[in-house]
Structures are given as structure tokens and as C-alpha cells.
Design an enzyme around this catalytic site. Structure first.
Site, PDB file in Angstrom:
ATOM      1  N   PRO A 144       9.075  -4.212  -0.380  1.00  0.00           N
ATOM      2  CA  PRO A 144      10.242  -3.829   0.418  1.00  0.00           C
ATOM      3  C   PRO A 144       9.966  -3.975   1.923  1.00  0.00           C
ATOM      4  O   PRO A 144       8.862  -3.699   2.374  1.00  0.00           O
ATOM      5  CB  PRO A 144      10.449  -2.357   0.056  1.00  0.00           C
ATOM      6  N   LYS A 159       0.847  -1.210   0.000  1.00  0.00           N
ATOM      7  CA  LYS A 159       0.000   0.000   0.000  1.00  0.00           C
ATOM      8  C   LYS A 159       0.870   1.243   0.000  1.00  0.00           C
ATOM      9  O   LYS A 159       2.030   1.225   0.423  1.00  0.00           O
ATOM     10  CB  LYS A 159      -0.932   0.036   1.228  1.00  0.00           C
ATOM     11  N   ASP A 164      -2.579  -2.114  10.361  1.00  0.00           N
ATOM     12  CA  ASP A 164      -2.471  -2.078   8.893  1.00  0.00           C
ATOM     13  C   ASP A 164      -2.869  -3.405   8.236  1.00  0.00           C
ATOM     14  O   ASP A 164      -2.691  -3.573   7.030  1.00  0.00           O
ATOM     15  CB  ASP A 164      -1.034  -1.747   8.467  1.00  0.00           C
TER      16      ASP A 164
HETATM   17  P1  ATP Z   1       4.255  -0.389   8.134  1.00  0.00           P
HETATM   18  O1  ATP Z   1       4.118   0.421   6.896  1.00  0.00           O
HETATM   19  O2  ATP Z   1       3.038  -1.226   8.485  1.00  0.00           O
HETATM   20  O3  ATP Z   1       4.825   0.336   9.292  1.00  0.00           O
HETATM   21  P2  ATP Z   1       6.671  -1.438   7.068  1.00  0.00           P
HETATM   22  O4  ATP Z   1       6.386  -1.636   5.622  1.00  0.00           O
HETATM   23  O5  ATP Z   1       7.423  -0.219   7.460  1.00  0.00           O
HETATM   24  O6  ATP Z   1       5.308  -1.540   7.838  1.00  0.00           O
HETATM   25  P3  ATP Z   1       7.304  -4.205   7.340  1.00  0.00           P
HETATM   26  O7  ATP Z   1       7.915  -4.605   6.041  1.00  0.00           O
HETATM   27  O8  ATP Z   1       5.926  -4.637   7.612  1.00  0.00           O
HETATM   28  O9  ATP Z   1       7.463  -2.653   7.591  1.00  0.00           O
HETATM   29  O10 ATP Z   1       8.311  -4.751   8.462  1.00  0.00           O
HETATM   30  C1  ATP Z   1       8.513  -4.132   9.708  1.00  0.00           C
HETATM   31  C2  ATP Z   1       9.222  -5.140  10.620  1.00  0.00           C
HETATM   32  O11 ATP Z   1       8.315  -6.225  10.866  1.00  0.00           O
HETATM   33  C3  ATP Z   1      10.437  -5.785   9.975  1.00  0.00           C
HETATM   34  O12 ATP Z   1      11.596  -5.122  10.369  1.00  0.00           O
HETATM   35  C4  ATP Z   1      10.408  -7.222  10.438  1.00  0.00           C
HETATM   36  O13 ATP Z   1      11.321  -7.475  11.468  1.00  0.00           O
HETATM   37  C5  ATP Z   1       9.005  -7.443  11.004  1.00  0.00           C
HETATM   38  N1  ATP Z   1       8.220  -8.464  10.274  1.00  0.00           N
HETATM   39  C6  ATP Z   1       7.417  -9.371  10.844  1.00  0.00           C
HETATM   40  N2  ATP Z   1       6.835 -10.154   9.922  1.00  0.00           N
HETATM   41  C7  ATP Z   1       7.274  -9.747   8.720  1.00  0.00           C
HETATM   42  C8  ATP Z   1       7.022 -10.171   7.388  1.00  0.00           C
HETATM   43  N3  ATP Z   1       6.189 -11.185   7.106  1.00  0.00           N
HETATM   44  N4  ATP Z   1       7.624  -9.509   6.400  1.00  0.00           N
HETATM   45  C9  ATP Z   1       8.445  -8.467   6.677  1.00  0.00           C
HETATM   46  N5  ATP Z   1       8.740  -8.037   7.923  1.00  0.00           N
HETATM   47  C10 ATP Z   1       8.155  -8.669   8.939  1.00  0.00           C
END
Ligand code: ATP
Length: 312
Positions: A103, A18, A145
Site C-alpha cells: 500500500p 515492513k 527506512d
Molecule cells: P514510510 O512508512 O517510510 O513513511 P509510507 O509507507 O508511509 O512510508 P510510501 O508508500 O513509501 O509511504 O510513500 C510515501 C510517498 O512517497 C508517496 O506519497 C509517494 O508520493 C512517494 N514515493 C516516492 N517513490 C515511491 C514509490 N516507489 N512507491 C510509492 N511511493 C513513492
């Protein structure tokens, strides 16, 4: 031992990333959360999550960002599967393969997308026939989210982000995402946002989505949408990573209709006028050497859906 690539009875779900078209963040509440108003758009960067019965719990990472996927209990997909098992009184363990093209820690909610995909995959694998409300309640328990990737499209969210209402959006929008190889922690960005606000003494209005944004989506007007992009967390992300501001400014100078940090960053999202304009912008950003990985995507796209597999 790691499960074979495709175990019998495997169910695979494809789930989108998203981008937040607007992210308005209210005052920090007594419980530590912030009230949010946001409009999400699902974009065509996808993870695929496959689940199959296995004699122990395991996560098998693959794909572009395989190296960053946690393989322990902290993985949101494992938490999602265990939540479904607990709620539905199922005593089985699963092999969960995550093919990652979203990513990691980039503000594109990849972990939440995997959790949403796993809810759907488990429902199918175990033949549970969960209804919308049951899914939504588990999604909200897993994280704010997790609900949106089940819906996809373009939607407004409020509360902590888990109350979703679809938004009318015409046409297709073309995005370039500049992905940083070093993630930003979401809690750290919110803490920095609170700190900057406290220091400035500014009054924080209750979060509301601008009428201009809704109008731009209704009309399918990319130029107006570019002007309406907004993220209240951007100053905090810039404060923690000043180079993100240079990157945003470079993209806008190179002709993007708008640019902003996506969610809590560090990914910077640029809206462009067309597929060709997105290609041009990627080339300019790459030549200027201001961005890491550059990904192109379009939105809106569908939410999580089963692509293969059926109950055995
Ligand atoms: P958001 O936008 O919801 O804050 P994000 O895109 O910044 O999320 P994610 O890729 O969801 O971040 O990952 C955040 C942290 O969650 C990672 O550093 C990782 O340690 C943990 N994590 C747990 N499960 C997963 C998964 N299936 N894929 C990626 N990261 C994961």
C-alpha cells in the site's frame, strides 16, 4: 515511448513491506529529526522492481496500487538508481518497472522498499559487486527506512532508523492490515506528535525497546507479542484521523491479539493467533464495514532478493 514488459537483460528484485512492532520516538532534535528505537518485521506483502537498460529514464507502474506510483524524478526507485550510477560512474539510463502490492503512503515503507530493491537490481544489472557497507551507505543516504528491506526478517533499528541489528524471533506471526484509501503524510504525523507532546508538557524519555517485546519474539509467543505492540506515533495518527482509533478498537474487540497503527499510518496492523484467525478477523472487519482494503500477511520473511535476471 514505454519499454516492452520484459526487455532483454531485465533484473527483477522482490522486496517486502515492513511493520513496526514497537516504534519509540524521542524528542525532536535540533536538526528536525527524531531519535527512534524500533523493531521492524518484514511481512509477506511484496513489490517487484525490474530494471533494464533503456534509452531514457522511465518508470512503468503496474500491480494493485499502480495508480499511486509517482513516475517522475521523485520516485525513490529512480533516485536510488541515479545514486548508484553517480557513485559508480555509469552513464546509462534505465526503464524501471514497479509492480506494486505494498500500500502507498500506508506506513509500510513501500517507497523505501522500492529504493532498496533498486539498489540491489542495479548492482546485479551493472555487475558492480557492491559490498554490504557500500549498499548500506547508499541506503542511508536515500532515507532512514531504506536499509531494513535489504535485511528483512526481524530487526532492531536506532538512530534515525538506519542502524540495523537482527533480532532473534521464533516462529511465524499472522497479520491483518487494514489499509486506508487515503494516505497520511509522515512529516504531518511527526509534527502532530510534537504538537501533542508540547501541549501536554510530558517529559519525553529517550527511546528504548521494551524487554517484554524481545522476550515475546525470542519465545515465538504471539499472545505476549500482541500485548507488547506499541507505537508512539499512534496518538498523533488518531488525532489526525479519529476513525483509525475506532478501527483499532473494533479489531481488538473482534479478537485480535493486538492492534496498532503501523508506522506513521494510516494502515492499522492486527496480530492474530493463526492463519485461520487472520481470515476470521478479516471477515469480521469487512462485515462491520469499518475498514477499507484488508490484506493478510505473515512475518518474518526474507529481505530484498533477485528473483530473475542476470547480467547480459
Ligand atoms: P514510510 O512508512 O517510510 O513513511 P509510507 O509507507 O508511509 O512510508 P510510501 O508508500 O513509501 O509511504 O510513500 C510515501 C510517498 O512517497 C508517496 O506519497 C509517494 O508520493 C512517494 N514515493 C516516492 N517513490 C515511491 C514509490 N516507489 N512507491 C510509492 N511511493 C513513492
Amino acid at each position: 515511448m514505454t519499454a516492452a514488459p520484459t526487455l532483454p537483460g531485465t533484473v527483477t528484485v522482490r522486496v517486502p513491506a515492513k511493520v513496526n512492532l514497537q516504534l519509540k520516538v524521542g524528542q525532536r532534535r535540533a536538526d528536525g529529526y527524531h531519535d527512534l528505537a524500533t523493531v521492524f518485521q518484514a511481512v509477506s506483502l511484496h513489490d517487484q522492481v525490474s530494471v533494464a537498460r533503456w534509452d531514457a529514464w522511465e518508470v512503468v507502474p503496474s500491480g494493485t496500487y499502480a495508480a499511486g506510483i509517482p513516475t517522475d524524478e521523485g520516485n525513490l526507485a529512480v533516485r536510488a538508481a541515479k545514486l548508484v550510477a553517480e557513485r559508480c560512474h555509469i552513464d546509462e539510463s534505465l526503464s524501471i518497472r514497479i509492480d506494486k502490492d505494498i500500500p502507498i503512503a500506508g506506513g509500510m515503507a513501500g517507497g523505501s522498499a522500492d529504493a532498496a530493491a533498486t539498489l540491489l537490481a542495479c548492482d546485479q544489472l551493472w555487475g558492480l559487486g557492491l559490498d554490504r557497507d557500500e549498499m548500506a551507505s547508499m541506503a542511508a543516504e536515500l532515507g532512514s527506512d531504506v536499509t531494513f528491506p535489504l535485511h528483512g526478517g526481524t530487526a532492531m533499528a536506532s538512530g534515525r532508523g538506519e542502524q540495523i541489528a537482527p533480532v532473534l524471533a521464533r516462529g511465524t506471526f499472522y497479520w491483518v492490515f487494514a489499509v486506508s484509501d487515503q494516505g497520511l503524510s509522515t512529516p504531518a504525523v511527526y509534527a502532530e506528535c510534537d504538537r501533542l507532546r508540547e501541549r501536554s508538557g510530558e517529559r519525553v524519555p529517550s527511546p528504548e525497546i521494551d524487554a517484554e517485546l524481545m522476550g515475546a519474539l525470542r519465545q515465538g509467543d504471539a499472545v505476549a507479542l500482541g500485548r507488547a505492540l506499541h507505537n508512539d506515533l499512534e496518538p498523533a495518527a488518531f488525532s489526525l484521523r479519529p476513525e483509525l482509533k475506532e478501527l483499532r478498537d473494533a479489531g481488538v474487540d473482534f479478537g485480535a491479539l493486538g492492534g496498532m497503527v503501523s508506522g506513521s499510518g494510516p494502515t492499522v496492523a492486527f496480530l492474530t493467533a493463526s492463519h485461520e484467525a487472520a481470515l476470521d478477523l478479516s471477515v469480521s472487519l469487512a462485515a462491520a464495514d469499518v475498514a477499507g482494503d484488508l490484506r493478510r500477511a505473515k512475518g518474518p520473511v526474507h529481505g530484498a532478493h533477485v528473483v530473475t535476471g542476470s547480467r547480459d
